[in-house]
Design a protein around this motif. Structure first.
Motif, PDB file in Angstrom:
ATOM      1  N   SER A  28     -11.735  -9.307  11.387  1.00 47.58           N
ATOM      2  CA  SER A  28     -11.911  -8.437  10.430  1.00 47.58           C
ATOM      3  C   SER A  28     -10.446  -8.277   9.738  1.00 47.58           C
ATOM      4  N   PRO A  29     -10.794  -7.776   8.509  1.00 48.46           N
ATOM      5  CA  PRO A  29      -9.357  -7.587   7.898  1.00 48.46           C
ATOM      6  C   PRO A  29      -8.431  -6.622   8.328  1.00 48.46           C
ATOM      7  N   ASP A  30      -7.327  -7.047   8.237  1.00 48.65           N
ATOM      8  CA  ASP A  30      -6.193  -5.964   8.710  1.00 48.65           C
ATOM      9  C   ASP A  30      -5.862  -5.109   7.450  1.00 48.65           C
ATOM     10  N   ALA A  31      -6.760  -4.040   7.231  1.00 50.27           N
ATOM     11  CA  ALA A  31      -6.363  -3.366   5.798  1.00 50.27           C
ATOM     12  C   ALA A  31      -6.697  -1.779   6.226  1.00 50.27           C
ATOM     13  N   VAL A  32      -6.402  -0.856   5.296  1.00 51.61           N
ATOM     14  CA  VAL A  32      -6.396   0.327   5.469  1.00 51.61           C
ATOM     15  C   VAL A  32      -7.495   0.809   4.838  1.00 51.61           C
ATOM     16  N   GLU A  33      -8.308   2.004   4.680  1.00 46.95           N
ATOM     17  CA  GLU A  33      -9.238   2.448   3.947  1.00 46.95           C
ATOM     18  C   GLU A  33      -8.891   3.577   3.104  1.00 46.95           C
ATOM     19  N   PRO A  34      -8.224   3.533   1.851  1.00 44.48           N
ATOM     20  CA  PRO A  34      -7.682   4.521   1.083  1.00 44.48           C
ATOM     21  C   PRO A  34      -8.966   5.799   0.697  1.00 44.48           C
ATOM     22  N   LEU A  35      -8.564   6.852   0.622  1.00 43.53           N
ATOM     23  CA  LEU A  35      -9.515   7.900  -0.182  1.00 43.53           C
ATOM     24  C   LEU A  35     -10.029   7.458  -1.315  1.00 43.53           C
ATOM     25  N   PRO A  36     -11.252   7.582  -1.629  1.00 46.71           N
ATOM     26  CA  PRO A  36     -11.620   6.916  -3.117  1.00 46.71           C
ATOM     27  C   PRO A  36     -10.778   7.314  -4.435  1.00 46.71           C
ATOM     28  N   VAL A  37     -10.409   8.550  -4.299  1.00 51.54           N
ATOM     29  CA  VAL A  37      -9.546   8.888  -5.611  1.00 51.54           C
ATOM     30  C   VAL A  37      -8.118   9.368  -5.196  1.00 51.54           C
ATOM     31  N   GLN A  38      -7.348   8.621  -6.029  1.00 48.55           N
ATOM     32  CA  GLN A  38      -5.836   9.015  -5.827  1.00 48.55           C
ATOM     33  C   GLN A  38      -5.576  10.232  -5.916  1.00 48.55           C
ATOM     34  N   PRO A  39      -4.872  11.066  -5.128  1.00 47.75           N
ATOM     35  CA  PRO A  39      -4.616  12.316  -5.478  1.00 47.75           C
ATOM     36  C   PRO A  39      -3.350  12.395  -6.202  1.00 47.75           C
ATOM     37  N   VAL A  40      -3.222  13.693  -6.863  1.00 44.05           N
ATOM     38  CA  VAL A  40      -1.802  13.992  -7.740  1.00 44.05           C
ATOM     39  C   VAL A  40      -1.043  14.920  -7.158  1.00 44.05           C
ATOM     40  N   PRO A  41       0.263  14.732  -6.523  1.00 49.78           N
ATOM     41  CA  PRO A  41       0.872  15.419  -5.624  1.00 49.78           C
ATOM     42  C   PRO A  41       1.463  16.601  -6.549  1.00 49.78           C
ATOM     43  N   GLN A  42       1.349  17.873  -5.677  1.00 51.90           N
ATOM     44  CA  GLN A  42       1.887  19.010  -6.303  1.00 51.90           C
ATOM     45  C   GLN A  42       3.024  19.453  -5.863  1.00 51.90           C
TER      46      GLN A  42
END
Length: 322
Positions: A28-42
């Motif tokens: 299986s691919p050695d990959a991570v699953e990011p959240l669907p939307v890139q957050p904007v750091p506050q």
């Protein structure tokens, strides 16, 4: 001993891998699953480092995580595009093209600083201390986190990293997703009525390093979660690792042996493993019952830990895994 463990985990992940072996022999691919939307750091955000310092982060535009577990977490939060370097233990696909800023098992302060990071993440096993101090002396915010050694550490670690990078809402989403996946993975463990004893062995054949894990190795929590009993702990070992001897392994009497995939390869696979002291005389050796998990994932204790539990379950309980 934390430095020893950090060295072992770093050496275990030298070089990228294409995937993880599963019980059926596929990869299986050695990959991570990011959240669907890139957050904007506050930002700015201030966090307390594990070494007692107050660290204020004013920008997350150029992030450098100094081990694979922290890199996995940052990428899973959706901040992968802001990561500008990786250490040698960061082997998953999304980070493969990043420059490496470690020399053997040591962090290169010069390599880190040359990439002008705005924040650096480390944990207590990160070293050498001189490099950490040099990065801080250059004015770069560097946050040290406690080492993650058990399943209960996953949620707090996500919270800590997300808060420091100014994305607490993304942290809550990632923690909720990970906890749901962990619960599902644990629910899929078959009820066998018997807890197999599992010995965690750290192997590096090229360096003649053969170690048996004890209660502080970091593997015990995983073994318990999949319905097993840590053989090293049951045999009365203390600390994290002890040199592998026939006497120690025969006393542990494991029903199965848990290893990192590169470690197994380094001793010549299962056939080579059976030639190590005491292995062939154990129930695990007699049955050739070996569970092999990709190096960068096994002890990461992060968003990919549910996948680790599923893979251990599939190999440890092949007849009953769901």
């Amino acid at each position: 001993m934390l430095l020893l463990l950090g060295l072992l985990l770093t050496l275990s992940a030298c070089g990228p891998t294409a995937g993880t072996a599963t019980a059926g022999g596929t990869r299986s691919p050695d990959a991570v699953e990011p959240l669907p939307v890139q957050p904007v750091p506050q930002l700015p955000a201030t966090a307390t480092s594990a070494d007692g310092r107050q660290v204020t982060v004013t920008s997350a535009e150029r992030i450098i995580p100094l081990n694979g577990s922290l890199a996995e977490l940052v990428f899973s939060l959706g901040l992968g595009p802001k990561v500008v370097a990786r250490d040698v233990s960061t082997t998953f696909q999304q980070a493969a093209a990043l420059p490496v800023i470690t020399q053997a098992h040591d962090v290169s302060a010069e390599g880190v600083l040359s990439l002008h990071p705005t924040v650096v993440l480390a944990d207590r096993s990160t070293g050498p201390a001189e490099a950490v101090n040099q990065i801080r002396a250059a004015g770069v915010p560097l946050l040290v986190l406690d080492d993650a050694k058990k399943l209960a550490d996953v949620g707090p670690r996500i919270d800590a990293v997300a808060a420091a990078l100014g994305v607490p809402d993304a942290g809550r989403q990632l923690k909720e997703r990970t906890e749901q996946q962990l619960s599902a993975a644990r629910a899929a463990v078959p009820a066998t009525g018997r807890r197999p004893k599992v010995a965690f062995l750290y192997l590096r054949g090229s360096a003649s390093v053969y170690l048996l894990g004890g209660p502080a190795s970091g593997a015990g929590s995983l073994i318990e979660a999949v319905g097993g009993e840590d053989a090293g702990t049951a045999a009365g070992l203390t600390g994290d690792f002890t040199p592998l001897t026939s006497e120690a392994l025969v006393k542990a009497a494991p029903d199965a042996i848990l290893v990192m995939s590169k470690g197994l390869e380094s001793v010549g696979g299962v056939d080579g493993l059976l030639k190590l002291p005491g292995v062939a005389q154990t129930p695990a050796g007699l049955d050739r019952r070996v569970v092999s998990i990709e190096d960068g994932q096994l002890l990461s204790y992060g968003p990919r830990t549910p996948q680790v539990l599923r893979e251990i379950t599939a190999q440890l309980h092949p007849a009953g895994a769901k």
